[in-house]
Design a protein around this motif. Structure first.
Motif, mmCIF file in Angstrom:
data_model
loop_
_atom_site.group_PDB
_atom_site.id
_atom_site.type_symbol
_atom_site.label_atom_id
_atom_site.label_comp_id
_atom_site.label_asym_id
_atom_site.label_seq_id
_atom_site.Cartn_x
_atom_site.Cartn_y
_atom_site.Cartn_z
ATOM 1 N N GLY A 19 0.799 -1.208 0.000
ATOM 2 C CA GLY A 19 0.000 0.000 0.000
ATOM 3 C C GLY A 19 0.836 1.266 0.000
ATOM 4 N N TRP A 20 0.135 2.407 0.053
ATOM 5 C CA TRP A 20 0.827 3.687 -0.055
ATOM 6 C C TRP A 20 1.737 3.942 1.137
ATOM 7 N N ARG A 21 1.377 3.433 2.309
ATOM 8 C CA ARG A 21 2.237 3.641 3.484
ATOM 9 C C ARG A 21 3.584 2.930 3.309
ATOM 10 N N THR A 22 3.517 1.746 2.698
ATOM 11 C CA THR A 22 4.763 1.023 2.417
ATOM 12 C C THR A 22 5.602 1.794 1.407
ATOM 13 N N HIS A 23 4.976 2.312 0.358
ATOM 14 C CA HIS A 23 5.705 3.091 -0.640
ATOM 15 C C HIS A 23 6.267 4.378 -0.036
ATOM 16 N N ALA A 24 5.504 5.004 0.869
ATOM 17 C CA ALA A 24 5.978 6.230 1.521
ATOM 18 C C ALA A 24 7.209 5.937 2.373
ATOM 19 N N CYS A 25 7.202 4.796 3.055
ATOM 20 C CA CYS A 25 8.370 4.409 3.846
ATOM 21 C C CYS A 25 9.579 4.186 2.945
ATOM 22 N N LEU A 69 14.759 5.984 0.782
ATOM 23 C CA LEU A 69 15.513 6.458 -0.383
ATOM 24 C C LEU A 69 16.171 7.802 -0.089
ATOM 25 N N ILE A 70 15.435 8.727 0.543
ATOM 26 C CA ILE A 70 16.000 10.044 0.839
ATOM 27 C C ILE A 70 17.187 9.911 1.790
ATOM 28 N N VAL A 71 17.068 9.035 2.789
ATOM 29 C CA VAL A 71 18.194 8.808 3.693
ATOM 30 C C VAL A 71 19.395 8.268 2.924
ATOM 31 N N SER A 90 13.016 -5.602 2.365
ATOM 32 C CA SER A 90 12.705 -6.994 2.029
ATOM 33 C C SER A 90 11.562 -7.535 2.877
ATOM 34 N N ASP A 91 11.390 -7.010 4.093
ATOM 35 C CA ASP A 91 10.254 -7.402 4.919
ATOM 36 C C ASP A 91 8.957 -6.753 4.434
ATOM 37 N N LEU A 92 9.048 -5.544 3.912
ATOM 38 C CA LEU A 92 7.861 -4.797 3.513
ATOM 39 C C LEU A 92 7.309 -5.227 2.156
ATOM 40 N N GLY A 136 8.208 9.820 10.231
ATOM 41 C CA GLY A 136 7.471 9.300 9.088
ATOM 42 C C GLY A 136 7.556 7.796 8.932
ATOM 43 N N ALA A 137 8.678 7.189 9.356
ATOM 44 C CA ALA A 137 8.896 5.753 9.110
ATOM 45 C C ALA A 137 8.536 4.868 10.289
ATOM 46 N N ARG A 138 8.461 5.413 11.485
ATOM 47 C CA ARG A 138 8.164 4.553 12.642
ATOM 48 C C ARG A 138 6.758 3.967 12.498
#
Length: 419
Positions: free
Chosen positions: A8-14, A19-21, A128-130, A188-190
């Motif tokens: 879902g979008w939350r996975t893509h947002a994470c 990626l930014i990090v 890989s988990d997501l 954002g990622a927690r």
């Protein structure tokens, strides 16, 4: 653990936050390459000293801390570890701007290596988990876009800041920007981190299991040997442009930054998509695709480096370097995905850390340093062209990397896991 059929979008947002990090990771890692010439002039350094700063000074502590950091991340949480690591390496990058000698600059690079050791392996494990296996190579390829985006932006903005102000301000600005982003990433990622349902095996048995995996070693060695020239090119090509092609700091940073951005994005995304498509038929595609790409890198880079008719700032040379850069980074999605397919899910962070230990110690640790040593040795005969010749000789490492991945293809089906 069950995977989402359609993330879902939350996975893509994470994934975007990770990626930014990773972009910050490579901005801070590669900015030294475009700043090498002004630093060399001010601190009176040799090519070997610069190559050591760009490679071994970073890679030694990176590899030393990488495996312990991956193990700690499973205890404290991968998101928390990544956010803390971002603060450490960004602060160390900013501190490099205060260096008054080679030794102090080396200490700053040590700090960058310590911080970045806690970022990549936990990020790859989390991805890989997501994502389910059918989407994993392309997800890891998206994450790997941090390499060309971070390198390209670091080179371009580093050159702009250095030309506008000086190299010290370039280090400080990019470093402090990373520190400011760390809390944004954490908030954002927690909550996206998920643990496996079963208890983890004892550490000793996991280490033995991972270390006894032949496919993992062949994949790691193939990526490592090719990374000797890959990292060497990434560090030294801006200097080759300035010395052999008489480019200015600004033109070298802008041209090489675009080459890395465009070529890297094409190669990484293309490699991930191709591996997911062909890998569904045969797992061997995950290592054979990069092996072929390595071999094609040699004529692509060689034509520009050895034929004066292909100057980097002319259309033909610029296009050829984009193709070469794309081919050189095809491996990132397929190889990382294959690595996570040959180990148990609970071993992915550990396998990534071991993979990064090998590739960074061999590739990053020795790539830029070896090219610098060869350049110093050849300078008596080739003068300003010594660095160009040293980088050209290094293209042979792509052959060695391709041979190791071809050997991995013969073994891969025995170790392959579908989860």
């Amino acid at each position: 653990m069950t995977h989402e059929a359609k993330p879902g979008w939350r996975t893509h947002a994470c994934l975007v936050l990770l990626l930014i990090v990773y972009i910050f990771n490579f901005v801070d890692r590669q900015i030294l390459s475009i700043l090498a010439q002004p630093i060399k002039a001010e601190l009176n350094l040799t090519d070997a000293q610069l190559g050591w700063l760009g490679g071994f000074a970073f890679a030694f502590v990176y590899t030393l801390v990488g495996i312990p950091a991956a193990l700690i991340a499973q205890r404290v949480g991968r998101v928390r570890m990544i956010a803390g690591a971002l603060i450490v390496w960004s602060a160390a990058t900013a501190a490099c701007g205060l260096a008054s000698s080679w030794l102090i600059l080396a200490l700053g690079r040590f700090g960058v290596g310590i911080g970045e050791a806690g970022g990549v392996a936990p990020s790859q494990s989390l991805i890989s988990d997501l994502y389910p296996p059918a989407h994993r190579a392309r997800a890891l390829a998206v994450f790997s876009l941090g390499v060309p985006l971070g390198s390209g932006l670091g080179i371009m903005f580093g050159g702009l800041l250095a030309a506008t102000f000086d190299w010290r301000h370039a280090f400080m600005v990019v470093g402090l920007t990373g520190v400011l982003f760390a809390p944004i990433f954490y908030l954002g990622a927690r909550g996206r981190e998920r643990q496996t349902a079963q208890a983890a095996s004892p550490l000793a048995s996991r280490l033995r299991r991972v270390a006894a995996n032949p496919s993992l070693w062949l994949i790691s060695l193939g990526a490592s040997l090719s990374s000797v020239i890959g990292y060497g090119l990434m560090f030294w090509l801006p200097s080759v442009f300035m010395r052999s092609f008489k480019a200015t700091l600004m033109s070298a940073s802008f041209s090489f930054g675009l080459i890395v951005l465009i070529g890297g994005a094409i190669g990484i995304l293309g490699g991930g998509l191709l591996a997911d498509r062909l890998g569904a038929r045969s797992p061997r595609a995950f290592v054979l695709i990069p092996a072929v790409a390595y071999l094609l890198c040699i004529p692509a880079y060689g034509l520009v480096l050895l034929d004066p008719g292909f100057a980097f700032d002319q259309a033909a040379g610029f296009a050829l370097l984009i193709v070469a850069q794309a081919l050189g980074l095809v491996w990132m999605g397929p190889v990382t995905a294959s690595l996570h397919h040959v180990v148990e899910p609970e071993d992915r962070a550990l396998a990534s850390a071991l993979f990064l230990f090998i590739t960074n110690m061999i590739g990053l640790g020795f790539g830029s340093w070896i090219m610098g040593l060869i350049s110093d040795y050849l300078s008596h005969n080739y003068a300003q062209e010594a660095l160009r010749m040293a980088v050209s000789y290094g293209l042979g490492f792509y052959i060695l990397g391709a041979l190791c991945l071809a050997a991995a293809a013969l073994r891969l089906h025995r170790d392959w896991r579908t989860r």
